[in-house]
Design a protein around this motif. Structure first.
Motif, PDB file in Angstrom:
ATOM      1  N   GLU A  14       0.823  -1.203   0.000  1.00 15.90           N
ATOM      2  CA  GLU A  14       0.000   0.000   0.000  1.00 15.90           C
ATOM      3  C   GLU A  14       0.864   1.262   0.000  1.00 15.90           C
ATOM      4  OE1 GLU A  14      -2.313   1.115   3.474  1.00 15.90           O
ATOM      5  OE2 GLU A  14      -1.392  -0.528   4.606  1.00 15.90           O
ATOM      6  N   LEU A  15       2.023   1.225   0.640  1.00 13.74           N
ATOM      7  CA  LEU A  15       2.943   2.361   0.589  1.00 13.74           C
ATOM      8  C   LEU A  15       3.512   2.523  -0.814  1.00 13.74           C
ATOM      9  CD1 LEU A  15       4.866   1.907   3.957  1.00 13.74           C
ATOM     10  CD2 LEU A  15       3.304   3.767   3.390  1.00 13.74           C
ATOM     11  N   HIS A  16       3.761   1.397  -1.472  1.00 12.66           N
ATOM     12  CA  HIS A  16       4.265   1.457  -2.844  1.00 12.66           C
ATOM     13  C   HIS A  16       3.233   2.114  -3.756  1.00 12.66           C
ATOM     14  CE1 HIS A  16       5.559  -0.015  -6.832  1.00 12.66           C
ATOM     15  NE2 HIS A  16       6.769  -0.016  -6.300  1.00 12.66           N
ATOM     16  N   VAL A  17       1.964   1.755  -3.591  1.00 11.06           N
ATOM     17  CA  VAL A  17       0.912   2.367  -4.399  1.00 11.06           C
ATOM     18  C   VAL A  17       0.785   3.855  -4.084  1.00 11.06           C
ATOM     19  CG1 VAL A  17      -1.572   2.388  -4.868  1.00 11.06           C
ATOM     20  CG2 VAL A  17      -0.361   0.207  -4.686  1.00 11.06           C
ATOM     21  N   HIS A  18       0.914   4.203  -2.821  1.00  7.86           N
ATOM     22  CA  HIS A  18       0.866   5.616  -2.430  1.00  7.86           C
ATOM     23  C   HIS A  18       1.997   6.394  -3.107  1.00  7.86           C
ATOM     24  CE1 HIS A  18       0.459   9.235  -0.073  1.00  7.86           C
ATOM     25  NE2 HIS A  18       1.664   9.083   0.454  1.00  7.86           N
ATOM     26  N   CYS A  19       3.211   5.857  -3.052  1.00  4.86           N
ATOM     27  CA  CYS A  19       4.349   6.521  -3.692  1.00  4.86           C
ATOM     28  C   CYS A  19       4.190   6.556  -5.212  1.00  4.86           C
ATOM     29  CB  CYS A  19       5.655   5.821  -3.310  1.00  4.86           C
ATOM     30  SG  CYS A  19       6.102   5.968  -1.568  1.00  4.86           S
ATOM     31  N   TYR A  20       3.591   5.507  -5.766  1.00 10.72           N
ATOM     32  CA  TYR A  20       3.348   5.464  -7.211  1.00 10.72           C
ATOM     33  C   TYR A  20       2.397   6.585  -7.625  1.00 10.72           C
ATOM     34  CZ  TYR A  20       1.486   3.709 -11.665  1.00 10.72           C
ATOM     35  OH  TYR A  20       1.062   3.585 -12.967  1.00 10.72           O
ATOM     36  N   ARG A  21       1.355   6.812  -6.844  1.00 10.34           N
ATOM     37  CA  ARG A  21       0.459   7.931  -7.155  1.00 10.34           C
ATOM     38  C   ARG A  21       1.221   9.258  -7.104  1.00 10.34           C
ATOM     39  NH1 ARG A  21      -3.617   5.000  -3.896  1.00 10.34           N
ATOM     40  NH2 ARG A  21      -5.314   4.331  -5.287  1.00 10.34           N
ATOM     41  N   MET A  22       2.069   9.400  -6.133  1.00 13.65           N
ATOM     42  CA  MET A  22       2.837  10.640  -5.990  1.00 13.65           C
ATOM     43  C   MET A  22       3.821  10.835  -7.146  1.00 13.65           C
ATOM     44  SD  MET A  22       2.304  12.721  -3.368  1.00 13.65           S
ATOM     45  CE  MET A  22       3.907  13.535  -3.298  1.00 13.65           C
ATOM     46  N   LEU A  23       4.426   9.748  -7.614  1.00 13.26           N
ATOM     47  CA  LEU A  23       5.565   9.850  -8.527  1.00 13.26           C
ATOM     48  C   LEU A  23       5.249   9.455  -9.965  1.00 13.26           C
ATOM     49  CD1 LEU A  23       8.179   8.223  -6.121  1.00 13.26           C
ATOM     50  CD2 LEU A  23       7.806  10.675  -6.501  1.00 13.26           C
ATOM     51  N   GLY A  24       4.242   8.613 -10.175  1.00 12.13           N
ATOM     52  CA  GLY A  24       3.891   8.186 -11.520  1.00 12.13           C
ATOM     53  C   GLY A  24       4.810   7.136 -12.110  1.00 12.13           C
ATOM     54  N   SER A  25       5.801   6.706 -11.355  1.00  9.41           N
ATOM     55  CA  SER A  25       6.790   5.744 -11.831  1.00  9.41           C
ATOM     56  C   SER A  25       6.847   4.557 -10.883  1.00  9.41           C
ATOM     57  CB  SER A  25       8.178   6.402 -11.920  1.00  9.41           C
ATOM     58  OG  SER A  25       9.206   5.438 -11.979  1.00  9.41           O
ATOM     59  N   PHE A  26       6.680   3.354 -11.403  1.00 12.82           N
ATOM     60  CA  PHE A  26       6.762   2.144 -10.597  1.00 12.82           C
ATOM     61  C   PHE A  26       8.151   2.009  -9.981  1.00 12.82           C
ATOM     62  CE2 PHE A  26       7.304  -2.304  -9.671  1.00 12.82           C
ATOM     63  CZ  PHE A  26       6.045  -2.790  -9.343  1.00 12.82           C
ATOM     64  N   GLU A  27       9.188   2.249 -10.776  1.00 13.32           N
ATOM     65  CA  GLU A  27      10.560   2.088 -10.293  1.00 13.32           C
ATOM     66  C   GLU A  27      10.912   3.122  -9.229  1.00 13.32           C
ATOM     67  OE1 GLU A  27      12.808   2.274 -13.862  1.00 13.32           O
ATOM     68  OE2 GLU A  27      12.201   0.271 -14.535  1.00 13.32           O
ATOM     69  N   ASP A  28      10.525   4.370  -9.439  1.00 15.23           N
ATOM     70  CA  ASP A  28      10.799   5.401  -8.436  1.00 15.23           C
ATOM     71  C   ASP A  28      10.050   5.099  -7.141  1.00 15.23           C
ATOM     72  OD1 ASP A  28      12.476   6.755 -10.100  1.00 15.23           O
ATOM     73  OD2 ASP A  28      11.060   8.342 -10.621  1.00 15.23           O
ATOM     74  N   ALA A  29       8.852   4.545  -7.269  1.00 13.01           N
ATOM     75  CA  ALA A  29       8.084   4.180  -6.072  1.00 13.01           C
ATOM     76  C   ALA A  29       8.799   3.088  -5.292  1.00 13.01           C
ATOM     77  CB  ALA A  29       6.676   3.726  -6.469  1.00 13.01           C
ATOM     78  N   GLU A  30       9.380   2.109  -5.996  1.00 10.91           N
ATOM     79  CA  GLU A  30      10.139   1.060  -5.313  1.00 10.91           C
ATOM     80  C   GLU A  30      11.310   1.651  -4.534  1.00 10.91           C
ATOM     81  OE1 GLU A  30      11.211  -1.839  -8.312  1.00 10.91           O
ATOM     82  OE2 GLU A  30       9.652  -3.176  -7.553  1.00 10.91           O
ATOM     83  N   ASP A  31      12.056   2.538  -5.179  1.00  9.39           N
ATOM     84  CA  ASP A  31      13.199   3.170  -4.508  1.00  9.39           C
ATOM     85  C   ASP A  31      12.742   3.969  -3.289  1.00  9.39           C
ATOM     86  OD1 ASP A  31      14.829   2.105  -6.463  1.00  9.39           O
ATOM     87  OD2 ASP A  31      14.951   3.964  -7.629  1.00  9.39           O
ATOM     88  N   THR A  32      11.612   4.644  -3.423  1.00  7.92           N
ATOM     89  CA  THR A  32      11.138   5.509  -2.345  1.00  7.92           C
ATOM     90  C   THR A  32      10.622   4.692  -1.161  1.00  7.92           C
ATOM     91  OG1 THR A  32      10.538   7.152  -4.007  1.00  7.92           O
ATOM     92  CG2 THR A  32       9.677   7.482  -1.811  1.00  7.92           C
ATOM     93  N   VAL A  33      10.011   3.551  -1.423  1.00  2.27           N
ATOM     94  CA  VAL A  33       9.587   2.692  -0.316  1.00  2.27           C
ATOM     95  C   VAL A  33      10.798   2.180   0.452  1.00  2.27           C
ATOM     96  CG1 VAL A  33       8.474   0.506   0.287  1.00  2.27           C
ATOM     97  CG2 VAL A  33       7.386   2.045  -1.338  1.00  2.27           C
TER      98      VAL A  33
END
Length: 317
Positions: free
Chosen positions: A19-38
């Motif tokens: 769920e944090l990954h999805v939250h970051c994905y909404r913020m960033l629009g990038s699956f890979e950037d969301a992974e790094d941010t989690v």
């Protein structure tokens, strides 16, 4: 929380990863950037574990850290929001991974609708056109459902500032989404009529039948291929782009169906003589409205692996 050991803390955080990954994905629009941010979120959480005093839930504490990690990344990598209706860093999100997000009210139709509507590519594109802080406010208020006071505490702003930012963000979203919700939401990737349309679209693609594909497109269909610049709008403009790219002269293809961002998608494989197999080519994520394909976002074959798609397809026997 200074007494907790690392394995226990890791177990506490891992249950919130998707769920944090999805939250970051909404913020960033990038699956890979969301992974790094989690990953950055979990590192920050461990280092600052003594700051969790139990005044909020552990989940809310992680959301605070994740949101700030996203804002830090946006300030560093993307100081300006997207423009022109396209997002060059946009990446799709596999539905099979979205299914891992725990649903507190899975039986509530409204909850399911909101979850789908706020993960569709049209919504993601609109979000990326907002400045980072108003984007965070809108996601936390309208998607995650936080009160204005909690959002204000997270961002270090006043409640009035948060409410003002929310109004600006909602106005910004209206600029990039149709005025009425029913005009841009879909029936879902598993809707029978949608499945039949996708089947016809798939058959036409395999046959490289440009006339058959054209008949399935809406008048104002939109087409993009992030990270390649260019947003094509209108049936004639989109079809002309494909013809110029040599679509009708392509070799044999095979197509597998999948789903991304709660939308139907097809993964195309192109025959390669040197490999004696069909190899990944591209993925089309479709937006369907009123029995027509209203939007096509094409992504490169590097996305296939996270969708669990095969690396190659052998010649059919």
């Amino acid at each position: 929380m200074t007494e907790v050991d690392e394995p226990t803390f890791s177990a506490m955080t891992e249950r919130h990863r998707r769920e944090l990954h999805v939250h970051c994905y909404r913020m960033l629009g990038s699956f890979e950037d969301a992974e790094d941010t989690v990953q950055e979120t979990f590192l920050r959480a461990w280092r600052r574990r003594e700051t969790f005093e139990g005044r909020s839930t552990f989940r809310a504490w992680l959301y605070r850290i994740a949101t700030n990690a996203c804002l830090d990344l946006l300030a560093k990598r993307r100081p300006e929001p997207a423009t022109g209706g396209e997002v060059l860093w946009l990446q799709p999100y596999p539905d099979r991974l979205l299914d891992q997000v725990p649903a507190d009210d899975a039986d509530e139709p409204e909850t399911l609708a909101v979850a789908r509507e706020t993960i569709e590519l049209a919504y993601l594109v609109a979000l990326q056109h907002l400045a980072p802080r108003p984007r965070a406010v809108l996601i936390l208020r309208d998607v995650v459902g936080w009160p204005a006071k909690e959002v204000a505490d997270l961002l270090g702003d006043s409640v009035n500032s948060v409410n003002s930012a929310l109004q600006r963000a909602r106005a910004g979203m209206r600029e990039h989404l149709p005025a009425e919700r029913q005009d841009w939401t879909t029936a879902g990737a598993d809707d029978p009529e949608t499945l039949e349309l996708v089947r016809r679209y798939t058959d036409a693609c395999v046959a490289t039948d440009i006339d058959a594909i054209t008949a399935l497109l809406s008048d104002d269909v939109r087409f993009s291929m992030p990270p390649v610049p260019g947003l094509h709008v209108g049936r004639d403009a989109v079809v002309s782009t494909w013809v110029e790219a040599g679509f009708q002269g392509m070799p044999r293809m095979r197509v597998l169906t999948t789903s991304a961002n709660r939308q139907p998608a097809i993964a195309a494989y192109l025959w390669q003589d040197e490999s004696a197999a069909y190899l990944p080519l591209a993925m089309d994520v479709l937006h369907v409205e009123d029995g027509k394909v209203a939007e096509i976002v094409t992504f490169d074959h590097e996305q296939f692996a996270r969708f669990g798609l095969p690396e190659r397809l052998e010649e059919a026997s």
